[in-house]
Design a protein around this motif. Structure first.
Motif, mmCIF file in Angstrom:
data_model
loop_
_atom_site.group_PDB
_atom_site.id
_atom_site.type_symbol
_atom_site.label_atom_id
_atom_site.label_comp_id
_atom_site.label_asym_id
_atom_site.label_seq_id
_atom_site.Cartn_x
_atom_site.Cartn_y
_atom_site.Cartn_z
ATOM 1 N N UNK A 150 0.842 -1.186 0.000
ATOM 2 C CA UNK A 150 0.000 0.000 0.000
ATOM 3 C C UNK A 150 0.881 1.241 0.000
ATOM 4 N N UNK A 151 0.605 2.154 -0.922
ATOM 5 C CA UNK A 151 1.286 3.445 -0.961
ATOM 6 C C UNK A 151 0.365 4.499 -0.355
ATOM 7 N N UNK A 152 0.874 5.191 0.639
ATOM 8 C CA UNK A 152 0.086 6.225 1.295
ATOM 9 C C UNK A 152 0.467 7.611 0.812
ATOM 10 N N UNK A 153 -0.447 8.554 0.979
ATOM 11 C CA UNK A 153 -0.165 9.955 0.669
ATOM 12 C C UNK A 153 -0.961 10.806 1.644
ATOM 13 N N UNK A 154 -0.467 11.990 1.945
ATOM 14 C CA UNK A 154 -1.125 12.814 2.958
ATOM 15 C C UNK A 154 -0.739 14.274 2.795
ATOM 16 N N UNK A 155 -1.604 15.154 3.284
ATOM 17 C CA UNK A 155 -1.263 16.568 3.346
ATOM 18 C C UNK A 155 -0.246 16.833 4.451
ATOM 19 N N UNK A 156 -0.078 15.867 5.362
ATOM 20 C CA UNK A 156 0.968 15.908 6.384
ATOM 21 C C UNK A 156 1.939 14.771 6.092
#
Length: 296
Positions: A150-156
């Motif tokens: 799983x690749x995650x992404x975030x504004x933080x």
């Protein structure tokens, strides 16, 4: 821009009930890319796991391109019987611990993206949503016989530190969800997303292992207790069906064996197995081409 608040209607009683609760908002829109039907299957699972009450209903007629995504209409003998309808809405559901959360589901807007983003940002602000989360599937050259990455992404960005070395930097056509997440970041709102890396040869099918992988990540980061239900059993059945079909083709077996070797080598030495932007872009384009063929 026309007033974004004219894009939706809300249930005033339920709205007042949700004030002060600082809910998590999960958005699972049917859009441009969702390999393995990951987001769509998760949306169905969540709506079946508890009663969902409609909080906000959008004027979907103003956002939908009917020439691009046409409703299916049924003709029977000598009359038109029924037609599918589209709905874009935010509903309120509860997790296994009784904690309420919001779910934005339905087709992604085809038009008026800026106005739709403004409308959603207004709702997020008024309800003091503490976190906005999404999930989807991305087609990648990985085998189904190994755990789903799983690749995650975030504004933080400090929250996402353990991404697999499969994707570095790449330019792709935007989904509405990714476009909205980018906008949330400019307003200092916490937003996260999780993309399950789905075997490219299963991109058009439902891959339940990917659904479980992103659901577990959502629970981990939000503190929700969204139930797995019968998903583990569906994973076992799904993998058995895939293996049964795969065993009938020596060519497919060889492809999967090669992917297994690459996967294992990458896990052992991740710094040596980072694909280029061109390779990722080519995989993305193949997925879109296959999707367009299926829709014709």
């Amino acid at each position: 821009m026309m007033d974004p608040r004219l894009l939706y209607e809300l249930d005033p009683e339920l709205w007042e009930q949700m004030r002060g609760k600082r809910p998590v908002l999960i958005h699972l829109l049917e859009g441009y890319v969702d390999a393995g039907q990951t987001g769509r299957a998760l949306s169905r699972h969540l709506r079946a796991s508890s009663e969902h009450r409609t909080l906000v209903r959008f004027d979907h007629d103003a956002l939908h391109d009917y020439r691009s995504r046409r409703p299916v209409i049924t003709f029977d003998t000598n009359t038109w019987k029924s037609a599918t309808s589209f709905a874009l809405e935010i509903s309120v559901g509860t997790d296994a611990a009784g904690q309420e959360y919001l779910l934005l589901h339905g087709p992604e807007p085809d038009t008026q993206w800026e106005r739709a983003v403004a409308a959603l940002n207004h709702l997020v602000h008024e309800l003091d949503v503490r976190m906005v989360v999404t999930a989807s599937g991305a087609p990648v050259a990985v085998p189904h016989t190994r755990p789903t990455l799983v690749t995650g992404h975030s504004t933080d960005t400090t929250l996402i530190t353990d991404n697999p070395r499969m994707i570095d930097r790449v330019d792709v056509p935007a989904s509405f969800s990714s476009y909205w997440e980018l906008a949330l970041g400019t307003h200092d709102r916490l937003a996260l997303g999780f993309a399950a890396l789905v075997p490219h040869y299963l991109a058009q099918a439902t891959f339940h292992q990917a659904v479980v992988a992103v659901l577990e990540r959502i629970n981990q980061f939000t503190g929700l207790s969204l139930p797995l239900g019968d998903l583990p059993e569906q994973v076992v059945t799904n993998l058995a069906d895939i293996n049964s079909e795969m065993n009938g083709s020596q060519e497919v077996l060889e492809v999967v064996a090669t992917l297994e070797q690459q996967y294992d080598a990458m896990q052992a030495r991740p710094e040596e197995y980072l694909p280029s932007a061109e390779e990722l872009g080519a995989e993305f384009e193949r997925f879109l081409a296959d999707r367009e063929k299926d829709e014709e």
